[in-house]
Design an enzyme around this catalytic site. Structure first.
Site, PDB file in Angstrom:
ATOM      1  CG  ASP A  65      -1.807   7.378   0.150  1.00 56.83           C
ATOM      2  OD1 ASP A  65      -0.863   8.096  -0.201  1.00 56.83           O
ATOM      3  OD2 ASP A  65      -2.789   7.137  -0.579  1.00 56.83           O
ATOM      4  CG  ASP A  68      -1.785   1.187   1.365  1.00 55.81           C
ATOM      5  OD1 ASP A  68      -2.426   1.553   0.358  1.00 55.81           O
ATOM      6  OD2 ASP A  68      -1.832   1.781   2.456  1.00 55.81           O
ATOM      7  CG  ASP A  90      -1.995   2.624   6.532  1.00 55.07           C
ATOM      8  OD1 ASP A  90      -2.782   3.457   7.014  1.00 55.07           O
ATOM      9  OD2 ASP A  90      -1.889   2.452   5.295  1.00 55.07           O
TER      10      ASP A  90
END
Length: 217
Positions: free
Chosen positions: A9, A7, A179
């Site tokens: 961001d 991922d 996250d």
């Protein structure tokens, strides 16, 4: 050889590139400052709760992009990278990417953020490929719509599976670092889920599933 999927961001960078782009436009006063910031912040809160209407959000972002010429878009992206993204760089994330590179793994970023914003970031991180939400472009103009499926929640799984089939990599081990609670579907689908500086919702899910949790901060 494996596929190392990241991922973007708040995983590989210490912030959200989508929201930062909105803040960038606000700071340059290229938009109506009060209303654009209010909407940008609300969409980000929706995302963090796992409740984002991604099509509405992409219309919000891409219709503004369409107001700029291609030359202006390029210049803005260059400035955005320098003043907004470079301060979010995480040396440990760069080292993790390099570790997988040295192992001979294929490096893939998969992100809900659209390709317009993320392509220069992926290029700077020197990954092999980017899978992002794809804007619809007709005659060189962003329409505000996206090409289905959006690379978000279950859509990430669909895009990943389609990519595996296209590349003939269905039998390769996939790591996925994220996250966000929005990535629970893809984390649940790969062989090696690894949670990175998670939001509280994802931390609870990771603990329940005994997934490893690391920090790149």
């Amino acid at each position: 050889m494996a596929v190392a999927i990241f991922d973007l961001d708040n995983t590989l960078i210490a912030g959200d590139s989508d929201h930062s782009w909105g803040e960038f436009l606000v700071q340059k006063q290229l938009v109506d400052v009060a209303s654009y910031r209010r909407s940008n912040d609300q969409f980000y809160e929706d995302y963090k709760r796992g409740e984002l209407d991604i099509r509405a959000y992409q219309r919000f972002v891409l219709k503004q992009v369409a107001q700029f010429s291609q030359a202006e878009q390029s210049a803005l992206l260059t400035e955005f990278m320098q003043c907004k993204i470079e301060p979010l760089w995480l040396p440990k994330a760069v080292a993790l990417i390099e570790q997988h590179r040295q192992q001979g793994d294929y490096l893939l970023i998969i992100t809900a953020t659209n390709r317009f914003i993320t392509a220069p970031i992926a290029a700077a991180l020197k990954v092999d490929e980017l899978i992002a939400t794809e804007p619809e472009v007709i005659d060189g103009i962003y329409t505000g719509e996206i090409i289905d499926p959006p690379c978000y929640q279950e859509g990430k799984v669909a895009r990943w599976q389609a990519w595996l089939a296209q590349q003939g990599r269905e039998n390769e081990t996939c790591y996925f670092y994220s996250d966000s609670i929005n990535d629970l579907p893809l984390l649940s689908a790969v062989q090696q889920p690894i949670v990175v500086d998670p939001c509280e919702q994802l931390r609870l899910a990771a603990n329940a599933k005994d997934w490893p949790i690391i920090s790149l901060r």
